[in-house]
Design an enzyme around this catalytic site. Structure first.
Site, PDB file in Angstrom:
ATOM      1  N   ARG A   1      18.159  -0.790  -6.177  1.00 13.39           N
ATOM      2  CA  ARG A   1      18.680  -0.078  -7.352  1.00 13.39           C
ATOM      3  C   ARG A   1      18.546   1.429  -7.170  1.00 13.39           C
ATOM      4  NH1 ARG A   1      15.148  -3.581 -10.850  1.00 13.39           N
ATOM      5  NH2 ARG A   1      16.264  -5.549 -11.023  1.00 13.39           N
TER       6      ARG A   1
ATOM      7  N   HIS B   1       8.180  -4.949 -16.686  1.00  8.28           N
ATOM      8  CA  HIS B   1       6.884  -5.037 -15.989  1.00  8.28           C
ATOM      9  C   HIS B   1       5.692  -4.900 -16.944  1.00  8.28           C
ATOM     10  CE1 HIS B   1       9.105  -3.400 -12.214  1.00  8.28           C
ATOM     11  NE2 HIS B   1       9.008  -4.715 -12.118  1.00  8.28           N
TER      12      HIS B   1
ATOM     13  N   ILE C   1       4.680  -2.696  -2.813  1.00 14.15           N
ATOM     14  CA  ILE C   1       4.687  -1.392  -2.131  1.00 14.15           C
ATOM     15  C   ILE C   1       3.449  -0.579  -2.529  1.00 14.15           C
ATOM     16  CG2 ILE C   1       5.932   0.808  -1.926  1.00 14.15           C
ATOM     17  CD1 ILE C   1       8.546  -0.781  -2.287  1.00 14.15           C
ATOM     18  N   GLY C   2       3.155  -0.570  -3.828  1.00 11.16           N
ATOM     19  CA  GLY C   2       2.000   0.208  -4.316  1.00 11.16           C
ATOM     20  C   GLY C   2       0.690  -0.255  -3.710  1.00 11.16           C
ATOM     21  N   GLU C   3       0.584  -1.575  -3.476  1.00  4.23           N
ATOM     22  CA  GLU C   3      -0.672  -2.118  -2.950  1.00  4.23           C
ATOM     23  C   GLU C   3      -0.768  -1.978  -1.436  1.00  4.23           C
ATOM     24  OE1 GLU C   3      -1.070  -6.183  -4.470  1.00  4.23           O
ATOM     25  OE2 GLU C   3      -0.336  -5.456  -6.401  1.00  4.23           O
TER      26      GLU C   3
ATOM     27  N   HIS D   1       4.195   0.610 -10.854  1.00  3.65           N
ATOM     28  CA  HIS D   1       4.383  -0.761 -10.372  1.00  3.65           C
ATOM     29  C   HIS D   1       5.548  -0.726  -9.384  1.00  3.65           C
ATOM     30  CE1 HIS D   1       4.648  -5.268 -10.845  1.00  3.65           C
ATOM     31  NE2 HIS D   1       5.749  -4.960 -10.192  1.00  3.65           N
TER      32      HIS D   1
ATOM     33  N   GLU E   1       0.218 -10.907 -12.596  1.00  2.00           N
ATOM     34  CA  GLU E   1       0.919 -11.215 -13.843  1.00  2.00           C
ATOM     35  C   GLU E   1       0.667 -12.646 -14.300  1.00  2.00           C
ATOM     36  OE1 GLU E   1       4.170  -9.368 -11.690  1.00  2.00           O
ATOM     37  OE2 GLU E   1       5.035  -8.786 -13.606  1.00  2.00           O
TER      38      GLU E   1
ATOM     39  N   ARG F   1       8.781  -2.567   4.317  1.00  2.63           N
ATOM     40  CA  ARG F   1       8.182  -2.693   5.661  1.00  2.63           C
ATOM     41  C   ARG F   1       9.188  -2.350   6.749  1.00  2.63           C
ATOM     42  NH1 ARG F   1       5.661  -8.306   3.916  1.00  2.63           N
ATOM     43  NH2 ARG F   1       7.650  -8.147   2.870  1.00  2.63           N
TER      44      ARG F   1
ATOM     45  N   LYS G   1       9.738 -20.694 -10.804  1.00  2.00           N
ATOM     46  CA  LYS G   1       8.442 -20.512 -10.135  1.00  2.00           C
ATOM     47  C   LYS G   1       7.376 -21.033 -11.071  1.00  2.00           C
ATOM     48  CE  LYS G   1       9.416 -16.174  -7.895  1.00  2.00           C
ATOM     49  NZ  LYS G   1       9.260 -14.766  -8.106  1.00  2.00           N
TER      50      LYS G   1
ATOM     51  N   ASN H   1       9.965  -4.902  -5.478  1.00  2.00           N
ATOM     52  CA  ASN H   1      11.404  -4.774  -5.227  1.00  2.00           C
ATOM     53  C   ASN H   1      12.056  -3.996  -6.360  1.00  2.00           C
ATOM     54  OD1 ASN H   1      12.053  -6.003  -2.714  1.00  2.00           O
ATOM     55  ND2 ASN H   1      11.376  -7.937  -3.618  1.00  2.00           N
ATOM     56  N   GLY H   2      11.640  -4.336  -7.586  1.00  2.00           N
ATOM     57  CA  GLY H   2      11.947  -3.477  -8.727  1.00  2.00           C
ATOM     58  C   GLY H   2      10.761  -2.535  -8.882  1.00  2.00           C
TER      59      GLY H   2
ATOM     60  N   ARG I   1       6.947 -16.861 -18.803  1.00  2.00           N
ATOM     61  CA  ARG I   1       7.347 -15.454 -18.695  1.00  2.00           C
ATOM     62  C   ARG I   1       8.731 -15.310 -19.332  1.00  2.00           C
ATOM     63  NH1 ARG I   1      10.547 -12.471 -14.094  1.00  2.00           N
ATOM     64  NH2 ARG I   1      10.393 -10.374 -14.932  1.00  2.00           N
TER      65      ARG I   1
ATOM     66  N   ASN J   1       7.927 -19.396 -14.637  1.00  3.37           N
ATOM     67  CA  ASN J   1       8.788 -18.219 -14.586  1.00  3.37           C
ATOM     68  C   ASN J   1      10.174 -18.705 -14.156  1.00  3.37           C
ATOM     69  OD1 ASN J   1      10.081 -15.834 -14.114  1.00  3.37           O
ATOM     70  ND2 ASN J   1       8.599 -15.037 -12.640  1.00  3.37           N
TER      71      ASN J   1
HETATM   72  P1  ADP Z   1       8.694  -8.306  -6.355  1.00  2.00           P
HETATM   73  O1  ADP Z   1       9.144  -7.163  -7.202  1.00  2.00           O
HETATM   74  O2  ADP Z   1       9.808  -9.142  -5.845  1.00  2.00           O
HETATM   75  O3  ADP Z   1       7.526  -9.089  -6.943  1.00  2.00           O
HETATM   76  P2  ADP Z   1       6.683  -7.348  -4.495  1.00  2.00           P
HETATM   77  O4  ADP Z   1       5.771  -6.799  -5.536  1.00  2.00           O
HETATM   78  O5  ADP Z   1       6.240  -8.554  -3.728  1.00  2.00           O
HETATM   79  O6  ADP Z   1       8.144  -7.603  -5.043  1.00  2.00           O
HETATM   80  O7  ADP Z   1       6.982  -6.157  -3.462  1.00  2.00           O
HETATM   81  C1  ADP Z   1       7.873  -6.311  -2.415  1.00  2.00           C
HETATM   82  C2  ADP Z   1       7.903  -5.012  -1.628  1.00  2.00           C
HETATM   83  O8  ADP Z   1       6.596  -4.758  -1.106  1.00  2.00           O
HETATM   84  C3  ADP Z   1       8.871  -5.047  -0.453  1.00  2.00           C
HETATM   85  O9  ADP Z   1       9.614  -3.847  -0.388  1.00  2.00           O
HETATM   86  C4  ADP Z   1       7.911  -5.119   0.732  1.00  2.00           C
HETATM   87  O10 ADP Z   1       8.463  -4.542   1.882  1.00  2.00           O
HETATM   88  C5  ADP Z   1       6.750  -4.294   0.235  1.00  2.00           C
HETATM   89  N1  ADP Z   1       5.575  -4.549   1.066  1.00  2.00           N
HETATM   90  C6  ADP Z   1       4.853  -5.680   1.187  1.00  2.00           C
HETATM   91  N2  ADP Z   1       3.892  -5.535   2.147  1.00  2.00           N
HETATM   92  C7  ADP Z   1       4.023  -4.275   2.647  1.00  2.00           C
HETATM   93  C8  ADP Z   1       3.353  -3.502   3.642  1.00  2.00           C
HETATM   94  N3  ADP Z   1       2.357  -4.017   4.343  1.00  2.00           N
HETATM   95  N4  ADP Z   1       3.758  -2.241   3.850  1.00  2.00           N
HETATM   96  C9  ADP Z   1       4.787  -1.708   3.145  1.00  2.00           C
HETATM   97  N5  ADP Z   1       5.466  -2.378   2.201  1.00  2.00           N
HETATM   98  C10 ADP Z   1       5.094  -3.634   1.948  1.00  2.00           C
END
Ligand code: ADP
Length: 398
Positions: free
Chosen positions: A239, A178, A330-332, A206, A384, A283, A17, A209-210, A89, A10
């Site tokens: 954004r 995504h 965030i979703g997870e 999804h 991914e 977080r 990466k 960060n994005g 990617r 990537n």
């Molecule tokens: P990217 O789009 O760079 O791949 P990620 O999918 O890793 O990003 O998501 C990053 C986001 O997930 C950040 O906003 C981070 O704060 C959030 N995040 C990670 N762990 C937690 C948590 N335990 N609680 C809330 N948000 C979290």
């Protein structure tokens, strides 16, 4: 199935990466990250079994140097002979690619043609592809496009309501992003729920960060929130997501800003960061919201509200709603945001289960709605790299 390993690359403009995966079981044998590329102090870090090793790229602080160092490391680890193919990617395949493809000279020309749609990313991917072809002689290379999954969107979902000539002359339309994550998560969600993906109406969020959201009907993408660029749609880390385009003339007239300054502000200073004035990191926002920080409280609310509105809109695109799926950092992990969203969407038939929602954190995944909920809520961790490895193995005949 194969016992060969897949190298997934990537490449960004200043970073690379990489990961070596076992395509059968998803095991990751090595990861690497090259940083500061283009600067004299560029370096690459390899991670194997939790151990890190740093190699300076002083002699060639670029993608070629990073791939050369990666080749040397794989040889040292005894993994080189086992790598059977390389998956790349690629952010934009425009309208040219609706699936992953084996890379040929023609495909390289196709990725070049899509540079106007991803001016920062596609050139970096091409550097990675050229370096991989140079150092991993004879190995098949496969391009996996972020946009490919969204190519099934109907015209009424991807055409903007502006004069048609901008689409026909310049390709100005909605492409989404995504896509690789959505494809993986849609398949996994169907498997997890014991349902047939060809008969399932999913809305998948999804949230990293994005952040984006997609409607997937019977395995096919029907709509998604990101558009020509990743700026459209949901509120994200930095954004703004959807905004009145007249913001441009307003700020030009009232704040003396030019197009680039406004574009940068909307992409880099807005979203969770802009609303809270604190951070783009969810977080940090949650921790500060718990302490009563007004900006952080508002950021969480706007993020969740806008996401909930989009879930309802995407149910229209999916032609109904069997399940809402959460993925991405965030979703997870953020039970707080999920709970707010489920509350906003209760009228759609999502019956939140507080305990399940808490248990689904930290990579566990699982249901977040009650067993008798008319519409299912579920967390599915995305992967991914594994999806790229699967496509790479399939197209390389491994
Ligand atoms: P990217 O789009 O760079 O791949 P990620 O999918 O890793 O990003 O998501 C990053 C986001 O997930 C950040 O906003 C981070 O704060 C959030 N995040 C990670 N762990 C937690 C948590 N335990 N609680 C809330 N948000 C979290």
């Amino acid at each position: 199935m194969t016992d060969k390993l897949i190298l997934v690359l990537n490449c960004g403009s200043s970073s690379l990466k990489g990961a070596v995966l076992n395509n059968d079981n998803g095991d990751v044998l090595m990861t690497c990250l090259a940083e500061k590329m283009g600067l004299p102090d560029a370096y690459i870090t390899f991670k194997v079994n939790g151990e890190k090793e740093r190699v300076e790229l002083a002699h060639a602080p670029n993608h070629t140097g990073a791939v050369e160092a990666l080749l040397a490391e794989l040889k040292k680890l005894g993994l080189y002979e086992k790598v059977g193919a390389i998956g790349h990617r690629v952010v934009s395949g425009g309208e040219l690619y609706s699936d992953s493809v084996l890379i040929t000279d023609e495909v390289i020309a196709g990725i070049e043609k899509c540079i106007p749609l991803a001016p920062l990313h596609n050139p970096a991917h091409l550097l990675g592809i050229h370096a991989a072809r140079k150092y991993f002689v004879g190995l098949p290379n496969v391009a996996v496009f972020d946009t490919a999954f969204h190519q099934t969107m109907p015209e009424h979902a991807y055409i903007y309501a502006i004069p048609r000539k901008y689409y026909t002359d310049l390709g100005l339309r909605r492409y989404g992003a995504h896509g690789t994550s959505y494809r993986f998560v849609a398949e996994e969600a169907a498997r997890f729920m014991g349902k047939d993906s060809s008969n399932l109406k999913l809305v998948i969020a999804h949230l990293g960060n994005g952040a984006s959201i997609a409607a997937v009907r019977n395995g096919k993408c029907m709509d998604t929130s990101m558009g020509l660029t990743p700026l459209e749609g949901l509120v994200m880390g930095t954004r703004s997501g959807d905004i009145d385009p007249s913001v441009f003339s307003f700020l030009a007239n009232n704040a003396g800003m030019n197009i680039q300054q406004i574009t940068d502000m909307l992409n880099k200073e807005s979203g969770l960061l802009g609303i809270s004035g604190l951070s783009n990191d969810c977080r940090t926002i949650e921790e500060n919201a718990e302490q009563g920080h007004a900006g952080a409280v508002l950021a969480l609310e706007i993020f969740s509200y806008r996401l909930a509105k989009y879930i309802a809109a995407m149910a229209v695109a999916a032609g109904g709603l069997d399940a809402v799926v959460f993925t991405g950092g965030i979703g997870e992990n953020s039970n707080t945001i999920r709970e707010k969203v489920l509350t906003y969407c209760a009228f759609l038939g999502l019956k939140a289960d507080h305990e399940r929602n808490l248990a689904a954190r930290f990579g566990n995944g699982g249901y977040i709605t009650a067993e008798n909920s008319p519409v299912t809520g579920v967390v599915i961790p995305t992967n991914e790299e594994l999806m790229i490895a699967h496509d790479t193995a399939r197209l390389s005949g491994l």
